[in-house]
Design a protein around this motif. Sequence first.
Motif, PDB file in Angstrom:
ATOM      1  N   ILE A 192       6.359  34.834  21.435  1.00 26.38           N
ATOM      2  CA  ILE A 192       5.400  34.038  21.127  1.00 26.38           C
ATOM      3  C   ILE A 192       4.732  35.831  20.243  1.00 26.38           C
ATOM      4  CG2 ILE A 192       3.160  33.405  20.683  1.00 26.38           C
ATOM      5  CD1 ILE A 192       3.847  31.727  22.787  1.00 26.38           C
ATOM      6  N   GLY A 193       4.796  36.572  20.486  1.00 22.18           N
ATOM      7  CA  GLY A 193       4.104  37.915  19.883  1.00 22.18           C
ATOM      8  C   GLY A 193       5.338  38.110  18.677  1.00 22.18           C
ATOM      9  N   LEU A 194       6.358  37.925  18.831  1.00 20.86           N
ATOM     10  CA  LEU A 194       7.317  38.455  17.512  1.00 20.86           C
ATOM     11  C   LEU A 194       6.988  37.776  16.108  1.00 20.86           C
ATOM     12  CD1 LEU A 194      10.235  39.198  16.564  1.00 20.86           C
ATOM     13  CD2 LEU A 194      11.045  37.218  17.376  1.00 20.86           C
ATOM     14  N   LEU A 195       6.053  36.672  16.212  1.00 22.59           N
ATOM     15  CA  LEU A 195       5.368  35.906  15.338  1.00 22.59           C
ATOM     16  C   LEU A 195       4.514  36.853  14.412  1.00 22.59           C
ATOM     17  CD1 LEU A 195       5.169  32.270  15.835  1.00 22.59           C
ATOM     18  CD2 LEU A 195       7.106  32.971  14.884  1.00 22.59           C
ATOM     19  N   THR A 196       3.784  37.794  15.242  1.00 26.19           N
ATOM     20  CA  THR A 196       2.752  38.502  14.803  1.00 26.19           C
ATOM     21  C   THR A 196       3.504  39.987  13.567  1.00 26.19           C
ATOM     22  OG1 THR A 196       1.394  38.719  16.366  1.00 26.19           O
ATOM     23  CG2 THR A 196       1.093  39.870  15.028  1.00 26.19           C
ATOM     24  N   PRO A 197       4.419  40.494  14.058  1.00 25.71           N
ATOM     25  CA  PRO A 197       5.147  41.266  13.156  1.00 25.71           C
ATOM     26  C   PRO A 197       5.194  40.588  12.149  1.00 25.71           C
ATOM     27  CG  PRO A 197       5.720  41.381  15.012  1.00 25.71           C
ATOM     28  CD  PRO A 197       4.768  40.230  15.327  1.00 25.71           C
ATOM     29  N   ILE A 198       6.176  39.732  11.987  1.00 20.03           N
ATOM     30  CA  ILE A 198       7.254  38.699  10.952  1.00 20.03           C
ATOM     31  C   ILE A 198       5.630  37.999  10.244  1.00 20.03           C
ATOM     32  CG2 ILE A 198       8.054  36.379  10.141  1.00 20.03           C
ATOM     33  CD1 ILE A 198       9.959  36.786  12.838  1.00 20.03           C
TER      34      ILE A 198
END
Length: 385
Positions: free
Chosen positions: A44-50
């Motif tokens: 889910i945290g991957l969505l933050t930099p994206i």
Amino acid sequence: MSGAIYALIVNACVAILFAATFAVLRASYPQQRATGWFCATYAIGLLTPISELGVRFTSTPLLFTATSYLSLVISTLCFTQGVIVLSGRVPPRAVAPAIAAIALVGRVMLDDSTRNTIGYGLVYQFPFYAMLLLCTIIAIRAVRERCDPWWAGLGVVFAVTASYFAVKPVFAAVFGSGETMRDYADSSYALLSQALGGLLMITSALSVLLMIVRSILRSTRVESETDMLTCIANRRGFERRARTAIAAARRTGEPVAAILLDLDHFKQVNDRFGHATGDAVLHAFGQALTCALPPSTLVARLGGEEFVALLRGANLRDAGRAAAAIRAAVARLGPELPEVTVSGGIAELRPHDTLVTLLDRADRHAYAAKQAGRDRIYPALSSAT
């Protein structure tokens, strides 16, 4: 591209690697439930930099601004739940979700025209330092209960990360984080924030990963040293722990005694009642040994119907009494099980004994008990000196 963009790309790649790592651990060791939460954290945290890249390169910055914050809050919530599961402690269930809910409400109420103020930053960063503070408290409690230096190290990592999120509003106010999210992406503050945040993300992930790997190694060793039928130690586990116990006893000068036990005519039990009943007898006997002997006793199944008990702080006469208690326990294995008897030999550790010579002497005494008619312990309690 600016340095902040490179940092976002690196953070996205790191999140993918950790999400994949925890996913593999979850699939390979399903009993490690914390790995599922940590996998969700980085997936889910991957969505933050994206999303932050989306703010820079798309025409819909408001959408990506929302997904950036929302994914970071949810991933931090998952991380906190993972730490809770890893610790085995259950704080009030509503604490972490309440922090997330308050954070989302606070974010909606924020006025973006005040971005570069400390008040704005404190509200914006609230869920991160609050949940990491909760993780720090959990780690401190684990240290107090278990005196585990690994949890102390984990607590330090959590405390440093919580402090980082708590002081970010000050740096944002001093150096400026930009009037909009697009301005933020081009600022020096964004580069510092993403680089330091990425470093702390890696440190936290590696720290919990080490804790999980340690837990896996421990459980693997326990499984390899446990007899699956009787749920007591097997030969490998007994020999490792017995050597440690004997070395400790020599340092303190306390006596050590061994009891070697064989169920009499056990082959006839299998032949008459079947192997399932025989297995039930072995399991019941292993549990009876554990209940009949002091908690400090090392009990194991050496193989087949042969069992052993190593008693610290016990001399030959103490071992004779313990063996008598075992014989009494065998007579009460259960009404649904066939009656069995046990023969055994006892031996006390001598100054030049090793584990091998101690067990060999107990084994010879057990053989003498069988030769004398079985259903007895040798040497007899009256002659044990």
